[in-house]
Design an enzyme around this catalytic site. Sequence first.
Site, mmCIF file in Angstrom:
data_model
loop_
_atom_site.group_PDB
_atom_site.id
_atom_site.type_symbol
_atom_site.label_atom_id
_atom_site.label_comp_id
_atom_site.label_asym_id
_atom_site.label_seq_id
_atom_site.Cartn_x
_atom_site.Cartn_y
_atom_site.Cartn_z
ATOM 1 N N ASP A 27 -5.267 -6.585 0.510
ATOM 2 C CA ASP A 27 -4.646 -6.454 -0.807
ATOM 3 C C ASP A 27 -3.214 -6.959 -0.792
ATOM 4 O O ASP A 27 -2.430 -6.578 0.076
ATOM 5 C CB ASP A 27 -4.593 -4.969 -1.217
ATOM 6 C CG ASP A 27 -5.975 -4.425 -1.542
ATOM 7 O OD1 ASP A 27 -6.801 -5.185 -2.073
ATOM 8 O OD2 ASP A 27 -6.210 -3.226 -1.268
ATOM 9 N N HIS A 47 -5.947 1.445 -15.889
ATOM 10 C CA HIS A 47 -4.745 2.240 -16.135
ATOM 11 C C HIS A 47 -4.910 3.125 -17.351
ATOM 12 O O HIS A 47 -4.007 3.848 -17.725
ATOM 13 C CB HIS A 47 -3.534 1.328 -16.317
ATOM 14 C CG HIS A 47 -3.294 0.492 -15.111
ATOM 15 N ND1 HIS A 47 -3.642 -0.829 -15.060
ATOM 16 C CD2 HIS A 47 -2.793 0.809 -13.903
ATOM 17 C CE1 HIS A 47 -3.356 -1.293 -13.872
ATOM 18 N NE2 HIS A 47 -2.842 -0.330 -13.144
ATOM 19 N N TRP A 67 6.596 -2.431 -0.858
ATOM 20 C CA TRP A 67 6.500 -1.041 -1.312
ATOM 21 C C TRP A 67 7.051 -0.041 -0.300
ATOM 22 O O TRP A 67 6.798 1.151 -0.379
ATOM 23 C CB TRP A 67 5.051 -0.707 -1.697
ATOM 24 C CG TRP A 67 4.623 -1.443 -2.943
ATOM 25 C CD1 TRP A 67 5.423 -2.208 -3.742
ATOM 26 C CD2 TRP A 67 3.328 -1.496 -3.521
ATOM 27 N NE1 TRP A 67 4.691 -2.728 -4.787
ATOM 28 C CE2 TRP A 67 3.403 -2.309 -4.676
ATOM 29 C CE3 TRP A 67 2.087 -0.927 -3.180
ATOM 30 C CZ2 TRP A 67 2.299 -2.568 -5.482
ATOM 31 C CZ3 TRP A 67 0.995 -1.187 -4.002
ATOM 32 C CH2 TRP A 67 1.101 -2.001 -5.131
ATOM 33 N N HIS A 73 -6.493 -9.156 -3.290
ATOM 34 C CA HIS A 73 -6.458 -8.574 -4.629
ATOM 35 C C HIS A 73 -5.010 -8.504 -5.097
ATOM 36 O O HIS A 73 -4.111 -8.176 -4.333
ATOM 37 C CB HIS A 73 -7.083 -7.179 -4.610
ATOM 38 C CG HIS A 73 -6.695 -6.363 -5.795
ATOM 39 N ND1 HIS A 73 -7.199 -6.615 -7.043
ATOM 40 C CD2 HIS A 73 -5.835 -5.334 -5.940
ATOM 41 C CE1 HIS A 73 -6.653 -5.770 -7.899
ATOM 42 N NE2 HIS A 73 -5.819 -4.984 -7.260
ATOM 43 N N ARG A 77 3.251 8.173 -12.806
ATOM 44 C CA ARG A 77 2.858 7.803 -11.442
ATOM 45 C C ARG A 77 4.089 7.598 -10.556
ATOM 46 O O ARG A 77 4.984 6.832 -10.873
ATOM 47 C CB ARG A 77 1.981 6.556 -11.462
ATOM 48 C CG ARG A 77 1.588 6.129 -10.085
ATOM 49 C CD ARG A 77 0.247 5.448 -10.011
ATOM 50 N NE ARG A 77 0.034 4.984 -8.649
ATOM 51 C CZ ARG A 77 -0.363 5.764 -7.637
ATOM 52 N NH1 ARG A 77 -0.616 7.049 -7.841
ATOM 53 N NH2 ARG A 77 -0.513 5.263 -6.427
HETATM 54 N N1 GLN Z 1 -7.459 -1.326 -2.543
HETATM 55 C C1 GLN Z 1 -6.490 -0.662 -3.363
HETATM 56 C C2 GLN Z 1 -7.199 0.324 -4.263
HETATM 57 O O1 GLN Z 1 -8.312 0.081 -4.623
HETATM 58 C C3 GLN Z 1 -5.721 -1.647 -4.190
HETATM 59 C C4 GLN Z 1 -4.686 -0.971 -5.036
HETATM 60 C C5 GLN Z 1 -3.712 -1.906 -5.727
HETATM 61 O O2 GLN Z 1 -3.909 -3.050 -5.887
HETATM 62 N N2 GLN Z 1 -2.600 -1.392 -6.156
HETATM 63 O O3 GLN Z 1 -6.650 1.328 -4.630
HETATM 64 ZN ZN ZN Z 2 -4.496 -3.589 -7.928
#
Ligand code: GLN
Ligand code: ZN
Length: 772
Positions: free
Chosen positions: A614, A709, A576, A656, A530
């Site tokens: 997020d 993953h 990022w 998240h 990735r």
């Molecule tokens: N909302 C993003 C997704 O579902 C969250 C991705 C992440 O946390 N890296 O892809």
């Molecule tokens: Zn995630």
Amino acid sequence: MRTHNLGYPRIGSQRELKRACENFWEGKIDKKQLFEVGQQQRFNNWQIQMDAGIDLIPCNDFSFYDQILDLIVMFEVIPERFKTLNEKLNPLELYFALSRGYQNGEIDVTAMEMTKWFDTNYHYIVPEFEANQTFKLQYDGIVKSYKEAKEYGVKNPKPVIVGPLSFLKLGKSKGQHFEIKALISNLLPVYIELIGKLSNEGVQYLQIDEPFLCTSLSIEEQSMYRYVLTELFNSFPDVHFILATYFGSITHNKYIIAQLPQCTLHVDLVRCPEQLDDILTIIPDNVNLSLGIVDGRNIWKNDFEKSLKIINKAVEKLGEKRLMLAPSCSLLHVPYDLDMETNEKDLPAVIKRWMAFAKQKLIETVTLSRLSSKNPFDFANDLSVLIKNTEDISTRNNSELVHDALVQLRLKEISEKDLEREKPYSIRHELQQQLLNLSLFPTTTIGSFPQTTKVRGLRAKLKKRQITPVEYDQQVEDAIKDAIRWQEEIGLDVLVHGEFERNDMVEYFGEQLKGFAFTQNGWVQSYGSRCVKPPVIYGDVSRPLPMTVKWIVFAQSLTSKPMKGMLTGPVTILQWSFVRDDQPRSETAMQIALAIRDEVLDLERAGINIIQVDEPAIREGLPLRKTDWQEYLDWAVKAFKLSVAGAQPRTQIHTHMCYSEFNDIIEAIAAMDADVITIETSRSQMELLDAFAHFKYPNDIGPGVYDIHSPRVPSIDEIVNLLEKATNVIPYKQIWVNPDCGLKTRGWDETRRAIGNMVEAANKMRIKFINI
Ligand code: GLN
Ligand code: ZN
């Protein structure tokens, strides 16, 4: 002054290695073809470094997945659950099974855990140690790469190995707790055996990475370091060791440095330029210094004038002979080659002029060595190089593209009030429940659905003008329609639109924000195959127009179930991206937060009642030293709150996070005050939840129950089992049911089956808990 390099990106300038690995996993190419691609990458990289004139070139920085996994395999630290696979699989298959899990008929083994490499976005495979872990040198891949580099024509190939203490400190215990002190006596002899082999082959320089020297170490750890380094270095008088530290300062570990045996110490003078003064006073006479002067983690052009001042200071104190120059850390974290960027529209020449990628950074390193030399052999040429660099740097400092007075004014006017939701959680919770009427164990997903070849193809076609923007929108809408229909059928409670319009969760927003630029080929490895292409934040950030409202509102119009609006948070966008190095990160984060705040309010106004912001990158931004954590957490939490606090109490704010350990930052997580947090917990078998339990975390939590993953599909029972574990530590009324993360890297077939099982598992839980 001699130059060396700590590591080079290995995915290939066109992501050749990524493609080869993925083709191999799909059975499209065989092992021989995969190995050929690997070798080609190594050859290319060595050639580039030789051409640049780097004196010491790393020889084993290549890996098919991860360099820590390579050590795990080399030292035979294979977790128990893989032992049965040992006989069935060949070494390469086992290698990939460790990193990706393995599912075949009856056999079903979960992958090893993965976590962020310090405060970067690179992920390594976490070694799993037993209390009485033994180690064995079962494979000498490093010797092989040394020979291969030598044969290729690299003069002094330099093996690079993560040191024994850092290797242990990177690991975690499965089952019984392990003591580093106990394991080091098993591990050290294996290192000595390995280095012995390298030394027999004629290795002259060897780099030992000990990034944990930049963290706070206990007294006991400090004395272990002293012991281990002395043992190691003194065992090989013919090998010159380079002890590499990066991502922080090491001066708080003076005690270790002052007593180092003969070696070269590498320090990161980009992250921590201020450590140089101290180091110059404490460094013992038998230790040389490697100045990490070119930024190995960011894409800005080196300011030669500034760097030369630093170098000169070191020269005055130690003399040229005791010094080496290098990038601050491995160049793994930056893209290959700026020369490949030819698209004016995404990356205007004025901005490109301020930048440097891996290949350019090698040249900067060599140039700095030449410029700092007392006897330049080509004075006129060197002078013009220096003048050109000064011009480039000053156009950036003075550019109107960088500074926006309005953004700065808005930032100044922020008050405490802007950071707090209008009502406390208990009241918000009730208002939200009245509006949403969710059942126990509400089910949802994290946002993205599979980014199929077809979906990705749409963007490519739009770019090449093979379809019109209207056609593009229609086809994305079709994908959304299908996703909504499927989510309703399968019985999810809170729906998402699927993020089909997004190339990447940061890039998508960056493209619509002011202050961002983009590269065509600026890929860096995130984990395994990735790769991500971080945007470049070069100037003050603002949001000219709504970014997501159109799609979310369309999705909501198709269903009566609640639709969750999806945004990326300010800290993650910051973390990022390649960020400005001309103002504090905190300031850039607050600018981004204001832009996200505008978007939250627009979504709310458009009738969206649940908005997820997020922040998967919050934890990885933590500085290496604990003493610096609070300052970071303060501004990171502030940025998140600024982005969401404008929402009405009845609007449910989700956040998240993934790959996170929460124990030591739980207070900051709670201070973010999101109504619902979804986290990654499945690989750790819910262990991560303990932090929330001990803290009595008051708001709702969705512990991930599906490891996204890995291609394997969890069974209903397995998910029920995980959820039961969760209810043992968290009040059941607070629990949501969701995967670990977004599903963009998965296929539809496995997604349908896994989410189907997840909804079934939630139903079972409801039946069990409804009468309690
Ligand atoms: N909302 C993003 C997704 O579902 C969250 C991705 C992440 O946390 N890296 O892809
Ligand atoms: Zn995630």
